[in-house]
Design an enzyme around this catalytic site. Structure first.
Site, mmCIF file in Angstrom:
data_model
loop_
_atom_site.group_PDB
_atom_site.id
_atom_site.type_symbol
_atom_site.label_atom_id
_atom_site.label_comp_id
_atom_site.label_asym_id
_atom_site.label_seq_id
_atom_site.Cartn_x
_atom_site.Cartn_y
_atom_site.Cartn_z
ATOM 1 N N HIS A 109 2.638 -6.313 -10.132
ATOM 2 C CA HIS A 109 3.700 -7.190 -9.587
ATOM 3 C C HIS A 109 3.233 -8.205 -9.140
ATOM 4 O O HIS A 109 1.975 -8.253 -8.652
ATOM 5 C CB HIS A 109 4.801 -6.447 -8.733
ATOM 6 C CG HIS A 109 5.726 -5.395 -9.490
ATOM 7 N ND1 HIS A 109 5.397 -4.432 -9.802
ATOM 8 C CD2 HIS A 109 7.229 -5.800 -9.668
ATOM 9 C CE1 HIS A 109 6.418 -3.678 -10.366
ATOM 10 N NE2 HIS A 109 7.428 -4.581 -10.067
ATOM 11 N N LYS A 112 5.386 -8.821 -3.482
ATOM 12 C CA LYS A 112 6.176 -7.659 -3.499
ATOM 13 C C LYS A 112 5.839 -6.913 -1.972
ATOM 14 O O LYS A 112 4.645 -6.828 -1.751
ATOM 15 C CB LYS A 112 5.861 -7.094 -4.725
ATOM 16 C CG LYS A 112 6.965 -5.769 -4.816
ATOM 17 C CD LYS A 112 6.859 -5.244 -6.076
ATOM 18 C CE LYS A 112 7.581 -3.951 -6.064
ATOM 19 N NZ LYS A 112 9.029 -4.102 -6.082
#
Length: 266
Positions: free
Chosen positions: A155, A159
């Site tokens: 990601h 995040k």
């Protein structure tokens, strides 16, 4: 289709921005309010890059619910704020679609009980991308035939939680078709702590955080002389909007909590 009045919590985020655009282009969605602690008292049109909507923004959800009549809360905030919002929504009898992750088993159990008691529809989705949901379902199917498996989730570097909710949900589904089994050599030693990632019943989860990534996951199954890799990639946040739309429409007909989009798609 009957009009659905929606409140978006977290409109400034990238997911929130895409959700506002979804509201604008979907005829039966009516964005009646937004919640953003930094921009209370303003309008959606006041936010950079937003469409010219006069939708009011409230600094907190409690005040918003006192003044606005809505059918669904769409929460795209942070894990901690999302937990507070869904708890308030369920207690107030407001249907909600939650896109934040990080809920513990105990928190999900409590929310499930409250939603059932209040008969209020709630959807918590670790991932709104239909392709990601299919990846999880395919991985669950494969686990019947491949007992050795590891998960790599990748990601963007902003995040907040690791591993991702998608990875946790994937492992949860795999465990339904796989007995607890230690993956790797029984006497292996980590020369650097954490080198083998998180361990859930012998399934290792590895989290990668880098700029340039959006949301990606590989589920790798190993067998004698073969490997099977199930992978999904989201290259932009528009990929999540079909799942958001489906969730908002579906939650209108629920009277309980559903965790994961795989439980609402055929």
């Amino acid at each position: 289709m009957k009009e659905i009045k929606v409140i978006i919590a977290g409109p400034r985020g990238r997911m929130g921005h895409e959700a506002v655009l979804l509201m604008e282009r979907t005829e039966h969605f009516n964005l009646v309010a937004a919640v953003d602690y930094k921009h209370g008292g303003e309008k959606i049109s006041d936010l950079p890059g937003m469409p010219a909507l006069d939708t009011p923004i409230y600094a907190d959800l409690h005040t918003c619910l006192e003044e606005v009549e809505a059918d669904v809360l769409l929460d795209l905030t942070t894990p901690e704020v999302g937990k507070q919002h869904v708890t308030l929504a369920v207690e107030r009898g407001l249907r909600s679609v939650i896109g934040t992750t990080g809920f513990t088993e105990e928190e999900l159990k409590q929310l499930t009980e409250t939603a059932k008691e209040k008969a209020v529809g709630t959807i918590i989705a670790p991932n709104f991308a239909i392709g990601a949901v299919l990846m999880m379902k395919f991985s669950q199917m494969a686990a019947k035939y491949f007992q050795d498996v590891e998960v790599i989730e990748l990601h963007h570097d902003q995040k907040l939680d690791a591993p991702s909710g998608t990875a946790v949900k994937t492992v949860e589904l795999i465990r339904q078709n796989r007995e607890s089994k230690q993956q790797g050599h029984p006497n292996e030693v980590e020369q650097l702590k954490g080198a083998r990632g998180a361990n859930v019943d012998g399934i290792h989860i590895h989290s990668v955080r880098l700029p340039g990534l959006i949301a990606h996951q590989e589920v790798m199954f190993g067998g004698d002389g073969q490997m099977l890799t199930v992978r999904h990639d989201s290259f932009n946040r528009a990929s999540f909007m079909s799942g958001v739309k489906l969730s908002i429409e579906t939650v209108m007909n629920l009277d309980h909590l559903v965790y994961g989009l795989e439980n609402i798609i055929d």
